[in-house]
Design a protein around this motif. Structure first.
Motif, mmCIF file in Angstrom:
data_model
loop_
_atom_site.group_PDB
_atom_site.id
_atom_site.type_symbol
_atom_site.label_atom_id
_atom_site.label_comp_id
_atom_site.label_asym_id
_atom_site.label_seq_id
_atom_site.Cartn_x
_atom_site.Cartn_y
_atom_site.Cartn_z
ATOM 1 N N GLU A 1 133.631 138.097 1.007
ATOM 2 C CA GLU A 1 132.943 136.923 1.442
ATOM 3 C C GLU A 1 133.656 136.105 2.163
ATOM 4 O O GLU A 1 132.809 135.104 3.045
ATOM 5 C CB GLU A 1 132.530 136.301 -0.019
ATOM 6 C CG GLU A 1 133.695 135.808 -0.873
ATOM 7 C CD GLU A 1 134.155 137.039 -1.890
ATOM 8 O OE1 GLU A 1 134.704 136.655 -2.697
ATOM 9 O OE2 GLU A 1 133.673 138.213 -1.493
ATOM 10 N N GLN A 2 134.978 136.410 2.564
ATOM 11 C CA GLN A 2 135.752 135.491 3.331
ATOM 12 C C GLN A 2 135.695 135.890 4.916
ATOM 13 O O GLN A 2 136.081 135.136 5.380
ATOM 14 C CB GLN A 2 137.155 135.152 2.885
ATOM 15 C CG GLN A 2 137.266 134.381 1.596
ATOM 16 C CD GLN A 2 138.501 134.238 1.074
ATOM 17 O OE1 GLN A 2 139.664 134.520 1.917
ATOM 18 N NE2 GLN A 2 138.783 134.037 -0.093
ATOM 19 N N VAL A 3 135.230 137.232 4.992
ATOM 20 C CA VAL A 3 135.222 137.803 6.224
ATOM 21 C C VAL A 3 134.771 137.039 7.101
ATOM 22 O O VAL A 3 135.022 136.739 8.524
ATOM 23 C CB VAL A 3 135.153 139.297 6.169
ATOM 24 C CG1 VAL A 3 134.828 140.048 7.773
ATOM 25 C CG2 VAL A 3 136.145 139.928 5.516
ATOM 26 N N ILE A 4 133.327 136.758 7.102
ATOM 27 C CA ILE A 4 132.321 136.078 8.059
ATOM 28 C C ILE A 4 133.016 134.881 8.601
ATOM 29 O O ILE A 4 133.012 134.487 9.690
ATOM 30 C CB ILE A 4 131.049 135.993 7.450
ATOM 31 C CG1 ILE A 4 130.203 135.443 8.560
ATOM 32 C CG2 ILE A 4 130.915 135.341 6.221
ATOM 33 C CD1 ILE A 4 130.022 136.227 9.784
ATOM 34 N N ASP A 5 133.635 134.029 7.715
ATOM 35 C CA ASP A 5 134.356 132.867 7.861
ATOM 36 C C ASP A 5 135.464 132.946 8.793
ATOM 37 O O ASP A 5 135.474 132.150 9.919
ATOM 38 C CB ASP A 5 134.547 131.845 6.681
ATOM 39 C CG ASP A 5 135.288 130.555 6.997
ATOM 40 O OD1 ASP A 5 134.548 129.944 7.536
ATOM 41 O OD2 ASP A 5 136.154 130.184 6.806
ATOM 42 N N LEU A 6 136.147 133.774 8.445
ATOM 43 C CA LEU A 6 137.343 133.944 9.266
ATOM 44 C C LEU A 6 136.932 134.800 10.712
ATOM 45 O O LEU A 6 137.598 134.429 11.798
ATOM 46 C CB LEU A 6 138.435 135.130 8.463
ATOM 47 C CG LEU A 6 139.151 134.517 7.405
ATOM 48 C CD1 LEU A 6 139.604 135.472 6.470
ATOM 49 C CD2 LEU A 6 140.141 133.277 7.732
ATOM 50 N N LEU A 7 136.019 135.633 10.517
ATOM 51 C CA LEU A 7 135.599 136.238 11.764
ATOM 52 C C LEU A 7 135.051 135.107 12.819
ATOM 53 O O LEU A 7 135.435 135.053 13.933
ATOM 54 C CB LEU A 7 134.551 137.154 11.836
ATOM 55 C CG LEU A 7 133.957 138.043 12.709
ATOM 56 C CD1 LEU A 7 135.096 138.859 13.407
ATOM 57 C CD2 LEU A 7 132.960 138.647 12.376
ATOM 58 N N ASP A 8 134.390 134.051 12.267
ATOM 59 C CA ASP A 8 133.767 133.141 13.185
ATOM 60 C C ASP A 8 134.948 132.009 13.509
ATOM 61 O O ASP A 8 134.823 131.781 14.804
ATOM 62 C CB ASP A 8 132.912 131.988 12.041
ATOM 63 C CG ASP A 8 132.218 130.778 12.874
ATOM 64 O OD1 ASP A 8 131.489 131.064 13.715
ATOM 65 O OD2 ASP A 8 132.622 129.825 12.570
ATOM 66 N N ARG A 9 136.163 132.082 12.834
ATOM 67 C CA ARG A 9 137.101 131.397 13.490
ATOM 68 C C ARG A 9 137.681 131.854 14.566
ATOM 69 O O ARG A 9 138.063 131.359 15.552
ATOM 70 C CB ARG A 9 138.224 130.735 12.179
ATOM 71 C CG ARG A 9 137.531 130.191 11.263
ATOM 72 C CD ARG A 9 138.617 129.625 10.255
ATOM 73 N NE ARG A 9 138.302 129.405 8.865
ATOM 74 C CZ ARG A 9 139.232 129.506 7.951
ATOM 75 N NH1 ARG A 9 140.532 129.538 8.140
ATOM 76 N NH2 ARG A 9 138.667 129.439 6.689
#
Length: 794
Positions: free
Chosen positions: A312-320
């Motif tokens: 669930e953290q991947v999308i936020d980190l990918l966005d960064r």
């Protein structure tokens, strides 16, 4: 409106060191960025390090300076490390020298409040928060100031418009290039221009064209990397440089001495990005390096997540990482795809090794793509075929990477075999015959004898060999497959063996034997619920029946395939069944029905782009045009078919002596009709057209009477009135004219893709060719061309 600058203003220089090198390429980017700047007061040019943001901003500022009464000023933050120093640096760049104790920002605002100018704020990424505050304050209190910023991530200020600067255009392929073919690519132009500064007289020749193309592709078209590489051409040839690119971080050094330190070597440039990332962002960066090509969110979450990095953290980190320009985004379809530049990915490999996670990540990568390939194969029989085919094509690079690693590892051979078999529709329908055959054969060299995995690889390999025209090789594989099936008692494996043995018999001209084998295989496929294999077996049976003289049986079999396909929304086998029915109608002398069936098969290829079905359908249309006494059209269609055969890497002879004789006879009749010396009846190669272009050019409208509209010779059409000017004919194809009209109507490339139900990438290619053919630089000039009768001057 341009006016003289006040006496107190600083010199009008775009930066502390005005570029002395020529500006190469970027025609489209400059036009698009200028258009954006006209619509917003804050434009941020985004992109990874070295992609040329500063250079484009400099060129854009110079070209637009006349539009601002007070010209432009340049604030370079590359050497500013302390956020609190940003206002002072800005004040110095803006010529604000008041020595009072008032806050610096107040003095800046006072100076800018009545100014009409463009301010360029260069290299913002390491000071994002402070720069955002500065920009917001200026825009809020200086209403006639516009700001152009360059950064690896957005400022996130109200009203900000983002423009992502892509790398320079690179050659399409790494082999088979000629010098003349490479002139249009920006990366090649920059490399040559910079190489001549160290090697006067450097040229791209046919001998070094492939090496130059490989160099540009390997360096992702990133200007800084290309400029660093050009300096190495003082002591290395392009081929030698390519051979050493696996050591690129050590090799690509020695940039300009006046450049900031992080731009003097490729490693320093990437180190700079690394320093700007959090620990979690660095972890995902490292793990994303296992992807060879582009990937989607599902792949990133499945492969990169674990207990330390929850999915669930991947999308936020990918966005960064996207915001920091370390990951690119392809928005051409409803499911976004992501990718990293090769240089960024290789840096990630080093991070992955340092973390000791390489083997673990590659194993998860392989498991994910095996699961994805299996799901595609299992879902093939249904309405999602074209989407599945597009998905497999998009994932091709990672499928191949996973397969190659499995083939090299004795412990992963079974996984590799399962993956190669699951990709069978990718090999055949996706147009990767040679690629698939080579890997299937490598698997057979290493798989143990008499294993079930080997048996399945054998029949898939035989299938690819038959399409390539290698009947002897297919026979050897089928004999071994039959032995394994008999020894194991595997009924389904024996059915696959019978199925492709039937195709072998058909392609060898033994139609009666083929029919018996097809009937036997079809019964087993149907009994075990293998609907996709069953339909494929049936349309091939119909081809055998056609060339066995059982034309009514063939039409009945095709009707069954079409009926079953329609019930389930299946279109791949249906397209082939339509083509075979057209073949039967042609042999019955029913030319209208033959043409209608071939057109039906071709229409499916707008989505599938299956080269085999496309080539066979074009052949049938060419034969029919010749029989309808339209030699020019027949020649054009023969040329189109020949183009597709060449790209596929096979010929119609691979499909058996009967169909080969049909093709030879049709071409002979065409030559006899027009005479061998006349070019009007000679096949016209169409190498510059895509598969979709070839399909569209063949799918011409029919007259209301039901008969095909006759096509007059080109010389006659040029002199007819009412449609085209006698003095001017369009250089555009029919599809290009349609797209040009939509461009003139104000539609974006995405909107055009949605309207025509084709990919965004296809539209991008069409628009680029339209601009080149018309000799114009912008979309607005396309409008002028369409509404006038002269190509606008540039």
């Amino acid at each position: 409106m341009e006016s003289a600058l006040p006496e107190s203003a600083p010199p009008r220089t775009p930066g502390p060191t005005r570029s002395v090198t020529t500006f190469v390429g970027r025609r489209r980017e400059i036009d698009e960025a200028r258009s954006c700047l006209q619509r917003t007061r804050l434009l941020t040019i985004l992109g990874p390090g070295g992609v040329g943001k500063t250079r484009v901003a400099e060129e854009l500022a110079v070209r637009t300076s006349r539009a601002f009464r007070d010209s432009f000023r340049w604030i370079d933050l590359a050497v500013v490390r302390d956020p609190e120093s940003v206002p002072s640096a800005a004040a110095a760049a803006l010529g604000v020298t008041d020595q009072s104790t008032r806050p610096v920002m107040d003095k800046i605002i006072d100076r800018l409040r009545d100014q009409h100018m463009l301010i360029v704020v260069d290299n913002c990424e390491h000071l994002i928060a402070t720069v955002a505050d500065f920009v917001a304050a200026v825009l809020g209190d200086a209403p006639e100031v516009r700001i152009l910023a360059t950064s690896r991530e957005p400022l996130v200020v109200a009203g900000e418009m983002e423009y992502v600067l892509p790398p320079l255009t690179t050659p399409d392929g790494s082999t088979g290039n000629r010098a003349a073919d490479l002139e249009r690519f920006e990366a090649v132009g920059l490399l040559v221009e910079r190489a001549r500064q160290v090697v006067p007289g450097f040229e791209v020749t046919d001998d070094n064209a492939d090496a130059v193309a490989q160099l540009c592709i390997a360096l992702d078209g990133v200007p800084l990397a290309l400029e660093l590489a050009a300096t190495r051409l003082r002591s290395l040839s392009p081929a030698q440089l390519v051979d050493r690119l696996d050591r690129r971080f050590a090799l690509l050094t020695g940039g300009s001495r006046v450049a900031v330190p992080r731009q003097q070597t490729l490693r320093a440039l990437i180190d700079w990005s690394y320093e700007l990332c959090s620990d979690a962002e660095r972890t995902l960066w490292a793990r994303l390096s296992v992807f060879t090509g582009s990937f989607d969110l599902e792949a990133a979450e499945t492969v990169c997540a674990d207990d330390d990095l929850p999915s669930e953290q991947v999308i936020d980190l990918l966005d960064r990482l996207i915001a920091k320009s370390l990951v690119g985004v392809d928005r051409s379809s409803s499911v976004l795809r992501y990718s990293q530049l090769v240089t960024v990915r290789e840096y990630g490999h080093e991070l992955l090794d340092a973390r000791g996670e390489r083997e673990q990540l590659y194993r998860r990568h392989c498991e994910h793509y095996l699961d994805r390939a299996r799901r595609c194969a299992e879902s093939w029989y249904g309405p999602r075929q074209s989407a599945l085919l597009s998905s497999m094509r998009a994932d091709h690079a990672d499928f191949m990477a996973a397969l190659d690693r499995s083939i090299r590892d004795d412990d992963e051979l079974a996984t590799g075999a399962a993956l190669a078999v699951a990709l069978r529709y990718h090999w055949i329908a996706g147009g990767y015959l040679s690629t698939g055959r080579a890997r299937l054969e490598r698997l057979l060299q290493r798989l143990p004898r008499s294993s079930s995995e080997r048996g399945n690889v054998l029949w898939v390999t035989a299938w690819t060999a038959l399409i390539q025209g290698d009947r002897d090789g297919a026979a050897v594989h089928l004999d071994e497959c039959r032995s394994i099936a008999d020894e194991s008692g595997d009924v389904r494996l024996r059915a696959h063996c019978d199925h492709w043995s039937a195709l072998h018999a058909l392609f060898c001209g033994a139609t009666a034997e083929a029919i018996d084998l097809y009937l036997r295989a079809a019964r087993v496929h149907r009994a075990h619920g293998d609907h996709a294999a069953h339909l494929t077996c049936l349309f091939q049976l119909a081809m055998a029946q056609t060339y066995d003289g059982r034309l009514d049986d063939a039409l009945e079999t095709c009707a069954r395939v079409v009926e079953m396909a329609d019930q389930h929304g299946e279109r791949w086998n249906k397209a082939y069944a339509l083509w075979v029915s057209g073949l039967a109608h042609f042999h019955l002398g029913r030319l209208d029905s033959a043409v209608g069936a071939a057109n039906g098969a071709l229409a499916v290829q707008r989505d599938f782009e299956d080269k085999i079905c496309t080539a066979l359908s074009l052949e049938l249309l060419a034969w029919s045009a010749g029989a309808e006494d339209d030699p020019e059209k027949a020649a054009r269609l023969f040329g189109a078919a020949r183009t597709v055969w060449q790209r596929l890497g096979t010929t119609i002879a691979a499909f058996g002596p009967h169909i080969e004789q049909d093709s030879i006879a049709a071409e002979r009749r065409l030559r006899d009709k027009v005479g061998e010396t006349e070019t009007g009846g000679s096949p016209h190669p169409q190498s510059g057209m895509t598969i979709v272009d070839l399909v569209e050019s063949a799918l011409e409208p029919r007259e209301s009477s039901g008969r095909r509209a006759s096509r007059a010779p080109a010389s006659e059409r040029r002199h007819r009135g009412g449609g085209e000017s006698a003095s001017r004919t369009s250089p555009l194809t029919k599809r290009e004219q349609e797209i040009a009209g939509l461009v003139a109507g104000g539609l974006s490339n995405r909107a055009i893709a949605d309207r025509l139900v084709i990919s965004r990438r296809t539209v991008d290619g069409h628009v680029e060719r339209i601009l080149d053919k018309l000799g114009v630089h912008s979309r607005t000039q396309v409008v002028s061309w369409l509404h006038g009768h002269e190509t606008p001057r540039v």
